[in-house]
Design a protein around this motif. Structure first.
Motif, PDB file in Angstrom:
ATOM      1  N   PRO A   9      13.836  15.965  32.975  1.00 14.01           N
ATOM      2  CA  PRO A   9      11.967  16.266  32.259  1.00 14.01           C
ATOM      3  C   PRO A   9      10.980  15.733  33.610  1.00 14.01           C
ATOM      4  O   PRO A   9      11.532  15.211  34.492  1.00 14.01           O
ATOM      5  N   ARG A  59       7.364  14.814  34.164  1.00 17.62           N
ATOM      6  CA  ARG A  59       5.695  14.640  33.732  1.00 17.62           C
ATOM      7  C   ARG A  59       4.905  14.407  34.545  1.00 17.62           C
ATOM      8  O   ARG A  59       4.981  13.194  35.596  1.00 17.62           O
ATOM      9  N   ALA A 103       0.427  13.851  35.447  1.00 20.59           N
ATOM     10  CA  ALA A 103      -0.558  13.643  34.743  1.00 20.59           C
ATOM     11  C   ALA A 103      -1.698  13.316  36.061  1.00 20.59           C
ATOM     12  O   ALA A 103      -1.683  12.604  36.649  1.00 20.59           O
ATOM     13  N   ARG A 157      12.249  19.776  29.952  1.00 16.02           N
ATOM     14  CA  ARG A 157      11.388  19.748  29.602  1.00 16.02           C
ATOM     15  C   ARG A 157       9.917  18.980  30.569  1.00 16.02           C
ATOM     16  O   ARG A 157      10.095  18.376  31.134  1.00 16.02           O
ATOM     17  N   TRP A 160       5.817  18.200  31.125  1.00 19.15           N
ATOM     18  CA  TRP A 160       4.875  18.071  30.555  1.00 19.15           C
ATOM     19  C   TRP A 160       3.918  17.714  31.204  1.00 19.15           C
ATOM     20  O   TRP A 160       3.932  17.387  32.377  1.00 19.15           O
ATOM     21  N   TYR A 200      -0.695  16.865  32.124  1.00 21.89           N
ATOM     22  CA  TYR A 200      -1.605  17.026  30.776  1.00 21.89           C
ATOM     23  C   TYR A 200      -3.324  16.106  32.036  1.00 21.89           C
ATOM     24  O   TYR A 200      -3.308  15.441  33.459  1.00 21.89           O
ATOM     25  N   GLU A 227       1.558   5.587  32.750  1.00 21.73           N
ATOM     26  CA  GLU A 227       3.142   6.084  33.535  1.00 21.73           C
ATOM     27  C   GLU A 227       3.689   5.662  33.782  1.00 21.73           C
ATOM     28  O   GLU A 227       5.235   5.950  34.050  1.00 21.73           O
ATOM     29  N   TYR A 232       5.883   5.161  30.972  1.00 24.44           N
ATOM     30  CA  TYR A 232       6.247   5.747  30.634  1.00 24.44           C
ATOM     31  C   TYR A 232       7.554   5.966  31.615  1.00 24.44           C
ATOM     32  O   TYR A 232       8.808   6.238  31.119  1.00 24.44           O
ATOM     33  N   SER A 233       7.185   5.802  32.653  1.00 26.85           N
ATOM     34  CA  SER A 233       8.787   5.952  33.678  1.00 26.85           C
ATOM     35  C   SER A 233      10.066   4.758  33.854  1.00 26.85           C
ATOM     36  O   SER A 233      10.796   5.133  34.037  1.00 26.85           O
ATOM     37  N   ALA A 293      13.117  11.135  33.964  1.00 29.03           N
ATOM     38  CA  ALA A 293      12.195  11.784  34.318  1.00 29.03           C
ATOM     39  C   ALA A 293      11.858  11.584  35.797  1.00 29.03           C
ATOM     40  O   ALA A 293      11.839  10.450  35.905  1.00 29.03           O
ATOM     41  N   VAL A 345       8.073  11.291  37.118  1.00 26.73           N
ATOM     42  CA  VAL A 345       6.433  10.445  35.809  1.00 26.73           C
ATOM     43  C   VAL A 345       5.904  11.027  37.728  1.00 26.73           C
ATOM     44  O   VAL A 345       6.175   9.458  38.268  1.00 26.73           O
TER      45      VAL A 345
END
Length: 358
Positions: free
Chosen positions: A34, A36, A38, A75, A77, A79, A92, A95-96, A102, A104
């Motif tokens: 995944p 991500r 941002a 997936r 994402w 943002y 972030e 999240y990582s 993922a 990130v």
């Protein structure tokens, strides 16, 4: 037109920075990882270069091309975050940690905007593993380059991140080609040990014709911490005749290469250090071994003497280049990262490039 150009690049080469990044993210998704992304204006890109998300100007509908590569990919994402670097970067990072599988990425609108999140960098990104054994693979994308935009939009503050480097706590990179950036992101996504990655990303190189890569550069090879001299007019330099080796990182390499080509200089090599930390302590000596021991070593940077990578290089390079002197060519030390005048900037930049060859 953007999509048409990318289709042409995929077939004939000349892949630019933005498309190289999209290829890295898309291929990572296809590998089941995944992604991500941002940041401030990250979906479009601060410099209108990325276009990760497309918006229909009639209906307002959105379409994300790399989120529709296949039915089975991971997936994606993307943002556009609020203008609070402290809150966004902190999220972030968290999240990582929570999703280590993922890739990130957090992107600053300009590199120096990340100063608003300095506490996150100091307390978590640079030292979280040393203090708590807490690992993160978060990626910081910090646009950087002394290009006449003034003091507040030029420097990502390379020197501050390098000052925090020790014990292999994170990776610091300043790439100069789209393909090497592609392989760097892929390596970060695929590596088994999670460590933060700080990438000083380009601005003017996004549209510089010379800063493109062939398709083969993406389909073969790996990330290269050091890029050897690329030659002059398609011909490799005679290493025996080299009297000076210019070591540099990032955008200034293209100014040096252009000056060398324009003036027919064939006795000065330009070697690009793409990974600033961990130091490429085996790759760089191997590249330099091609040249005579008498060749002068010069670190060239566009940042002032008290900024950029110089202080770090002056401290660490002699450790694995014993007996080799290293001198610096740069702007003079300054309280400000860059001049506020475009004319002053141009005069300073020309002086740095000329002095590197004198």
């Amino acid at each position: 037109r953007v999509l048409d150009r990318r289709v042409a690049m995929a077939g004939s080469g000349g892949v630019d920075w933005a498309f190289g990044e999209i290829l890295a993210l898309g291929s990572t998704l296809m590998d089941g990882i995944p992604v991500r992304l941002a940041g401030q204006d990250s979906r479009r890109g601060t410099f209108v270069q990325r276009h990760a998300v497309l918006t229909d100007r009639v209906t307002g509908g959105e379409y994300t091309p790399i989120a529709a590569l296949s039915e089975n990919h991971a997936r994606f994402w993307a943002y556009d975050s609020l203008l609070s670097e402290y809150a966004a970067m902190g999220f972030e990072y968290g999240y990582s940690v929570a999703n280590p599988k993922a890739l990130v990425l957090w992107e600053a609108q300009f590199g120096d905007f990340a100063q608003g999140a300095q506490i996150i960098v100091d307390e978590f990104i640079s030292s979280g593993e040393a203090k708590w054994g807490q690992r993160s693979g978060v990626v910081l994308l910090l646009p950087h380059g002394n290009e006449g935009q003034g003091p507040d939009h030029s420097s990502g503050r390379i020197e501050r991140y390098l000052q925090m480097c020790a014990e292999d706590n994170m990776t610091i990179a300043n790439c100069s080609t789209p393909a090497n950036y592609f392989h760097l992101l892929r390596r970060q996504a695929l590596r088994s040990i999670q460590r933060p990655l700080v990438v000083f990303t380009p601005k003017s190189l996004l549209r510089l014709r010379a800063a493109t890569s062939s398709v083969e550069d993406f389909t073969s090879g790996t990330f290269r911490p050091v890029l050897p001299d690329s030659g002059v007019a398609g011909k490799q330099l005679d290493p025996v005749g080299v009297r000076r080796v210019l070591l540099c990182s990032g955008r200034i390499a293209y100014d040096l290469l252009a000056h060398r080509s324009d003036n027919g200089i064939t006795d000065v090599a330009v070697v690009r250090v793409e990974q600033l930390y961990p130091m490429p302590d085996s790759t760089l000596p191997a590249v330099l071994s091609e040249y005579p021991d008498t060749a002068e070593l010069v670190w060239v940077q566009e940042e002032p003497a008290n900024m950029g990578a110089w202080s770090f290089m002056a401290l660490h390079l002699p450790e694995f280049l014993p007996g080799r002197a290293l001198r610096r060519v740069s702007r003079r030390a300054s309280a400000s990262p860059a001049a506020g005048s475009g004319k002053v900037h141009e005069r300073e930049q020309n002086a740095v490039v000329t002095a590197a060859f004198d």
